[in-house]
Design a protein around this motif. Sequence first.
Motif, PDB file in Angstrom:
ATOM      1  N   UNK A 101      41.442 -31.196  28.141  1.00 53.65           N
ATOM      2  CA  UNK A 101      40.271 -30.819  26.672  1.00 53.65           C
ATOM      3  C   UNK A 101      40.972 -31.791  25.569  1.00 53.65           C
ATOM      4  N   UNK A 102      40.315 -32.964  25.025  1.00 52.24           N
ATOM      5  CA  UNK A 102      40.216 -33.368  24.070  1.00 52.24           C
ATOM      6  C   UNK A 102      41.441 -32.240  22.877  1.00 52.24           C
ATOM      7  N   UNK A 103      42.150 -33.191  22.156  1.00 51.29           N
ATOM      8  CA  UNK A 103      43.184 -32.311  21.485  1.00 51.29           C
ATOM      9  C   UNK A 103      43.882 -33.057  20.360  1.00 51.29           C
ATOM     10  N   UNK A 104      44.098 -32.880  19.028  1.00 50.33           N
ATOM     11  CA  UNK A 104      44.713 -33.308  17.937  1.00 50.33           C
ATOM     12  C   UNK A 104      46.429 -32.899  18.709  1.00 50.33           C
ATOM     13  N   UNK A 105      47.090 -33.996  18.515  1.00 47.16           N
ATOM     14  CA  UNK A 105      48.769 -33.646  18.619  1.00 47.16           C
ATOM     15  C   UNK A 105      48.769 -33.846  17.405  1.00 47.16           C
ATOM     16  N   UNK A 106      49.850 -32.884  17.471  1.00 42.12           N
ATOM     17  CA  UNK A 106      51.254 -33.277  15.553  1.00 42.12           C
ATOM     18  C   UNK A 106      52.450 -32.821  16.221  1.00 42.12           C
ATOM     19  N   UNK A 107      52.953 -34.102  15.470  1.00 43.57           N
ATOM     20  CA  UNK A 107      54.220 -34.156  15.361  1.00 43.57           C
ATOM     21  C   UNK A 107      54.496 -32.961  15.181  1.00 43.57           C
ATOM     22  N   UNK A 108      56.106 -32.198  15.984  1.00 44.49           N
ATOM     23  CA  UNK A 108      56.442 -31.311  15.914  1.00 44.49           C
ATOM     24  C   UNK A 108      58.844 -31.305  15.365  1.00 44.49           C
ATOM     25  N   UNK A 109      58.525 -33.135  15.770  1.00 44.83           N
ATOM     26  CA  UNK A 109      59.881 -33.211  15.681  1.00 44.83           C
ATOM     27  C   UNK A 109      59.949 -34.325  15.095  1.00 44.83           C
ATOM     28  N   UNK A 110      61.379 -34.430  14.347  1.00 47.99           N
ATOM     29  CA  UNK A 110      61.319 -35.922  14.088  1.00 47.99           C
ATOM     30  C   UNK A 110      60.325 -36.475  13.155  1.00 47.99           C
ATOM     31  N   UNK A 111      58.807 -37.162  13.602  1.00 49.74           N
ATOM     32  CA  UNK A 111      57.492 -37.717  12.923  1.00 49.74           C
ATOM     33  C   UNK A 111      57.125 -36.130  12.927  1.00 49.74           C
ATOM     34  N   UNK A 112      57.347 -35.131  12.156  1.00 48.92           N
ATOM     35  CA  UNK A 112      57.156 -33.480  12.554  1.00 48.92           C
ATOM     36  C   UNK A 112      55.773 -34.006  11.115  1.00 48.92           C
ATOM     37  N   UNK A 113      54.350 -33.641  11.455  1.00 47.51           N
ATOM     38  CA  UNK A 113      53.233 -33.882  10.958  1.00 47.51           C
ATOM     39  C   UNK A 113      52.288 -35.085  11.422  1.00 47.51           C
ATOM     40  N   UNK A 114      52.937 -35.579  11.840  1.00 50.79           N
ATOM     41  CA  UNK A 114      52.355 -37.605  12.449  1.00 50.79           C
ATOM     42  C   UNK A 114      50.789 -36.308  13.097  1.00 50.79           C
ATOM     43  N   UNK A 115      50.190 -37.183  13.048  1.00 51.82           N
ATOM     44  CA  UNK A 115      48.664 -36.980  14.071  1.00 51.82           C
ATOM     45  C   UNK A 115      47.968 -38.011  14.797  1.00 51.82           C
ATOM     46  N   UNK A 116      47.657 -37.478  15.757  1.00 53.58           N
ATOM     47  CA  UNK A 116      46.815 -37.829  16.549  1.00 53.58           C
ATOM     48  C   UNK A 116      45.790 -37.655  16.898  1.00 53.58           C
ATOM     49  N   UNK A 117      45.116 -38.698  17.581  1.00 55.15           N
ATOM     50  CA  UNK A 117      43.713 -37.365  18.381  1.00 55.15           C
ATOM     51  C   UNK A 117      43.722 -38.644  19.778  1.00 55.15           C
ATOM     52  N   UNK A 118      44.067 -37.155  20.610  1.00 57.67           N
ATOM     53  CA  UNK A 118      43.539 -37.634  22.007  1.00 57.67           C
ATOM     54  C   UNK A 118      42.328 -37.110  22.717  1.00 57.67           C
ATOM     55  N   UNK A 119      41.456 -38.128  23.589  1.00 58.43           N
ATOM     56  CA  UNK A 119      39.857 -38.253  22.407  1.00 58.43           C
ATOM     57  C   UNK A 119      39.533 -37.356  24.502  1.00 58.43           C
ATOM     58  N   UNK A 120      40.816 -37.394  25.178  1.00 55.52           N
ATOM     59  CA  UNK A 120      40.193 -36.628  26.949  1.00 55.52           C
ATOM     60  C   UNK A 120      41.648 -36.162  27.093  1.00 55.52           C
ATOM     61  N   UNK A 121      41.886 -36.260  28.522  1.00 60.47           N
ATOM     62  CA  UNK A 121      43.012 -35.490  29.291  1.00 60.47           C
ATOM     63  C   UNK A 121      44.642 -35.767  28.846  1.00 60.47           C
ATOM     64  N   UNK A 122      45.080 -35.389  28.212  1.00 53.56           N
ATOM     65  CA  UNK A 122      46.235 -35.763  28.048  1.00 53.56           C
ATOM     66  C   UNK A 122      47.398 -34.720  27.987  1.00 53.56           C
ATOM     67  N   UNK A 123      48.793 -35.608  28.161  1.00 53.29           N
ATOM     68  CA  UNK A 123      49.830 -35.016  28.392  1.00 53.29           C
ATOM     69  C   UNK A 123      50.816 -34.889  26.909  1.00 53.29           C
ATOM     70  N   UNK A 124      51.222 -33.332  26.807  1.00 55.31           N
ATOM     71  CA  UNK A 124      51.837 -33.754  24.649  1.00 55.31           C
ATOM     72  C   UNK A 124      52.920 -33.754  25.438  1.00 55.31           C
ATOM     73  N   UNK A 125      54.469 -34.505  24.679  1.00 55.03           N
ATOM     74  CA  UNK A 125      55.963 -33.370  25.144  1.00 55.03           C
ATOM     75  C   UNK A 125      56.282 -33.073  24.529  1.00 55.03           C
ATOM     76  N   UNK A 126      57.075 -32.177  24.328  1.00 52.14           N
ATOM     77  CA  UNK A 126      57.600 -31.163  23.867  1.00 52.14           C
ATOM     78  C   UNK A 126      58.163 -30.894  22.425  1.00 52.14           C
ATOM     79  N   UNK A 127      58.212 -32.577  21.500  1.00 46.02           N
ATOM     80  CA  UNK A 127      58.054 -32.944  20.689  1.00 46.02           C
ATOM     81  C   UNK A 127      57.324 -32.924  20.161  1.00 46.02           C
ATOM     82  N   UNK A 128      55.535 -32.636  20.371  1.00 47.40           N
ATOM     83  CA  UNK A 128      54.533 -32.882  20.055  1.00 47.40           C
ATOM     84  C   UNK A 128      54.081 -31.037  20.047  1.00 47.40           C
TER      85      UNK A 128
END
Length: 194
Positions: A101-128
């Motif tokens: 599903x589309x998702x909002x990606x939120x930075x968790x480590x390092x760039x904490x709180x940084x935002x990105x939009x994934x408009x389709x299927x994606x992979x989010x790494x463990x730092x977000x």
Amino acid sequence: DLFADAPDAVAKMRALLIYFAVSGRLVPNDPREQPVGLALSGASSNFDELPANWRCGLLGDAFTFEYGDNLPAPKRTETGEYPVYGSNGIVGTHDVCLTKEPAIIVGRKGSAGALNIATGPSWTTDVAYFVRPPSDLDLRFTYYLFSTLGLADLGKGIKPGLSRKEAYPLPIALPPLAEQKRIVAKVDELMALC
């Protein structure tokens, strides 16, 4: 001309525009539209005179910040099929997605709180984190809402980290879905002028 020449004028204008958008001051409200169907915790003193069909609550009432999963660069296929997001944006591609599903990606480590939009299927790494908005919330409205919450200010530590426990109590206000879509359209129109 004087305003445009001021330091950070365009960035400040965009931030103000988004603030107006998510606080009910950018587009007309239609009181006949149904409020969002989410079970929110209730009114908050943080919001001035919102329309009657807006609903107030806490971030954690409506959204779940889900942990990404480790995917080191050597294990990524780099096929270009699915974007791989780190804490501050796309860091590669892979042939498998973590979320369809589309998702909002939120930075968790390092760039904490940084935002990105994934408009389709994606992979989010463990730092977000990835956040899939409920069906009665527009993806882009959610992005704009998140951008006003000061998530980056919640980052703590030498390599700033964002805790869900600190984000979830943040107050939010949500308009009906049709109004969310009008807000996004108006923001797009005005951002083009900025």
